[in-house]
Design a protein around this motif. Structure first.
Motif, mmCIF file in Angstrom:
data_model
loop_
_atom_site.group_PDB
_atom_site.id
_atom_site.type_symbol
_atom_site.label_atom_id
_atom_site.label_comp_id
_atom_site.label_asym_id
_atom_site.label_seq_id
_atom_site.Cartn_x
_atom_site.Cartn_y
_atom_site.Cartn_z
ATOM 1 N N TYR A 30 60.678 -28.143 36.607
ATOM 2 C CA TYR A 30 61.995 -27.543 36.412
ATOM 3 C C TYR A 30 63.008 -28.263 37.278
ATOM 4 C CZ TYR A 30 65.711 -24.069 36.129
ATOM 5 O OH TYR A 30 66.913 -23.446 35.907
ATOM 6 N N HIS A 31 64.102 -28.674 36.670
ATOM 7 C CA HIS A 31 65.207 -29.319 37.394
ATOM 8 C C HIS A 31 66.501 -28.669 36.940
ATOM 9 C CE1 HIS A 31 67.633 -32.459 39.279
ATOM 10 N NE2 HIS A 31 68.375 -32.417 38.195
ATOM 11 N N TYR A 32 67.335 -28.298 37.911
ATOM 12 C CA TYR A 32 68.657 -27.775 37.587
ATOM 13 C C TYR A 32 69.643 -28.412 38.547
ATOM 14 C CZ TYR A 32 72.566 -24.983 36.352
ATOM 15 O OH TYR A 32 73.807 -24.627 35.903
ATOM 16 N N GLU A 33 70.816 -28.799 38.025
ATOM 17 C CA GLU A 33 71.863 -29.323 38.899
ATOM 18 C C GLU A 33 73.225 -28.967 38.354
ATOM 19 O OE1 GLU A 33 72.941 -33.861 38.173
ATOM 20 O OE2 GLU A 33 70.797 -33.624 38.557
ATOM 21 N N ALA A 121 60.048 -25.093 46.419
ATOM 22 C CA ALA A 121 61.024 -25.868 45.652
ATOM 23 C C ALA A 121 61.647 -26.896 46.585
ATOM 24 C CB ALA A 121 62.097 -24.955 45.064
ATOM 25 N N LYS A 122 62.292 -27.875 45.979
ATOM 26 C CA LYS A 122 63.042 -28.876 46.732
ATOM 27 C C LYS A 122 64.492 -28.787 46.280
ATOM 28 C CE LYS A 122 59.150 -31.964 47.206
ATOM 29 N NZ LYS A 122 58.553 -33.233 46.851
ATOM 30 N N ALA A 123 65.407 -28.871 47.248
ATOM 31 C CA ALA A 123 66.831 -28.827 46.922
ATOM 32 C C ALA A 123 67.522 -30.035 47.542
ATOM 33 C CB ALA A 123 67.460 -27.534 47.447
ATOM 34 N N ASN A 124 68.564 -30.501 46.870
ATOM 35 C CA ASN A 124 69.372 -31.619 47.363
ATOM 36 C C ASN A 124 70.836 -31.284 47.181
ATOM 37 O OD1 ASN A 124 67.408 -33.879 47.936
ATOM 38 N ND2 ASN A 124 66.851 -33.407 45.834
ATOM 39 N N ILE A 125 71.615 -31.678 48.167
ATOM 40 C CA ILE A 125 73.072 -31.642 48.046
ATOM 41 C C ILE A 125 73.525 -33.072 48.290
ATOM 42 C CG2 ILE A 125 75.223 -30.729 48.971
ATOM 43 C CD1 ILE A 125 73.525 -28.278 49.919
ATOM 44 N N VAL A 126 74.160 -33.661 47.283
ATOM 45 C CA VAL A 126 74.560 -35.067 47.344
ATOM 46 C C VAL A 126 76.080 -35.161 47.233
ATOM 47 C CG1 VAL A 126 74.347 -37.315 46.220
ATOM 48 C CG2 VAL A 126 72.360 -35.791 46.333
ATOM 49 N N LEU A 127 76.689 -35.922 48.144
ATOM 50 C CA LEU A 127 78.131 -36.139 48.144
ATOM 51 C C LEU A 127 78.431 -37.580 47.767
ATOM 52 C CD1 LEU A 127 79.119 -34.483 51.573
ATOM 53 C CD2 LEU A 127 78.722 -33.389 49.375
ATOM 54 N N THR A 128 79.394 -37.769 46.865
ATOM 55 C CA THR A 128 79.858 -39.103 46.498
ATOM 56 C C THR A 128 81.378 -39.075 46.402
ATOM 57 O OG1 THR A 128 79.512 -38.576 44.154
ATOM 58 C CG2 THR A 128 77.779 -39.825 45.251
ATOM 59 N N THR A 134 85.770 -35.625 46.666
ATOM 60 C CA THR A 134 84.326 -35.743 46.848
ATOM 61 C C THR A 134 83.610 -34.966 45.744
ATOM 62 O OG1 THR A 134 84.637 -35.825 49.252
ATOM 63 C CG2 THR A 134 82.422 -35.312 48.455
ATOM 64 N N ARG A 135 82.702 -35.637 45.063
ATOM 65 C CA ARG A 135 81.856 -34.955 44.085
ATOM 66 C C ARG A 135 80.639 -34.420 44.838
ATOM 67 N NH1 ARG A 135 81.009 -34.031 38.979
ATOM 68 N NH2 ARG A 135 82.736 -35.376 38.325
ATOM 69 N N VAL A 136 80.391 -33.122 44.682
ATOM 70 C CA VAL A 136 79.221 -32.486 45.273
ATOM 71 C C VAL A 136 78.277 -32.131 44.131
ATOM 72 C CG1 VAL A 136 78.351 -30.534 46.612
ATOM 73 C CG2 VAL A 136 80.600 -31.513 47.153
ATOM 74 N N THR A 137 77.051 -32.620 44.221
ATOM 75 C CA THR A 137 76.026 -32.291 43.240
ATOM 76 C C THR A 137 74.922 -31.533 43.965
ATOM 77 O OG1 THR A 137 76.546 -34.288 41.987
ATOM 78 C CG2 THR A 137 74.465 -33.192 41.485
ATOM 79 N N TRP A 138 74.660 -30.332 43.468
ATOM 80 C CA TRP A 138 73.649 -29.450 44.054
ATOM 81 C C TRP A 138 72.492 -29.380 43.073
ATOM 82 C CZ3 TRP A 138 74.867 -23.560 44.916
ATOM 83 C CH2 TRP A 138 73.916 -22.986 45.762
ATOM 84 N N PHE A 163 74.864 -21.263 41.051
ATOM 85 C CA PHE A 163 75.326 -22.569 41.510
ATOM 86 C C PHE A 163 76.835 -22.700 41.316
ATOM 87 C CE2 PHE A 163 71.751 -25.847 42.076
ATOM 88 C CZ PHE A 163 70.866 -24.901 42.556
ATOM 89 N N GLY A 164 77.338 -22.196 40.197
ATOM 90 C CA GLY A 164 78.783 -22.226 39.959
ATOM 91 C C GLY A 164 79.534 -21.438 41.011
#
Length: 176
Positions: A30-33, A121-128, A134-138, A163-164
């Motif tokens: 399962y992957h959600y972002e 579970a594994k979670a990531n918060i990525v900033l670009t 800045t785009r934040v992807t959770w 997430f929203g």
């Protein structure tokens, strides 16, 4: 009366067919972002996304119980730092620990759920950078057991909502 029983019977058969298809067809992975663009520099957004204490200022999951108890191990901003939460039946109990930090770019964590169900579970918060913002992807990744596969459409709907809400909270904080 016969018609009502036929309708109930058809509904039960359809539910069973869906359950069998879900268990056999849905992947266990399962992957959600979800992403948002925040009108603030990465360094400012990082103050809320690069540490566990900052994360808990906007995380909607911990806000679902006003009486949640959160206990930190470490300052929350270094590899291996973690926190433990215990809340009501809506929040449950678990732990989250930092597994990777790339300053102003990424925080990866491992989640261990204790209640209401055991799981990891594994979670990531990525900033670009994106323009002046800045785009934040959770993201979250875990494995689904058979029951969770059946509930996947409801999980997707709940994750989208939570997430929203979390990214909206983060945007408000970081754009102040």
């Amino acid at each position: 009366m016969k018609t009502l029983l036929k309708i109930i019977g058809i509904i039960i058969v359809l539910i069973l067919i869906y359950a069998v298809i879900a268990v056999l067809a849905f992947s266990k992975d399962y992957h959600y972002e979800k992403s948002v663009v925040i009108n603030a520099p990465q360094e400012k957004v990082w103050t809320y996304t690069g540490n566990l204490k900052g994360y808990n200022q906007w995380d909607p999951f911990s806000k679902a119980d006003k009486n949640i108890v959160i206990t930190y191990s470490g300052e929350g901003d270094k590899l291996g730092d973690s926190y433990h939460w215990k809340g009501d039946k809506n929040v449950g109990e678990g732990e989250q620990s930092i597994t990777e930090l790339i300053p102003n770019q990424k925080m990866a964590t491992k989640l261990h759920f204790i209640e209401p169900f055991e799981g990891d579970a594994k979670a990531n918060i990525v900033l670009t950078r994106e323009g002046n913002g800045t785009r934040v992807t959770w993201m979250i990744d875990n494995e689904l057991n058979s029951m969770m596969k059946i509930m996947k459409p409801m999980m997707d709907n709940n994750m989208d909502k939570m997430f929203g809400q979390g990214l909206d909270n983060l945007k408000k904080l970081a754009e102040k």
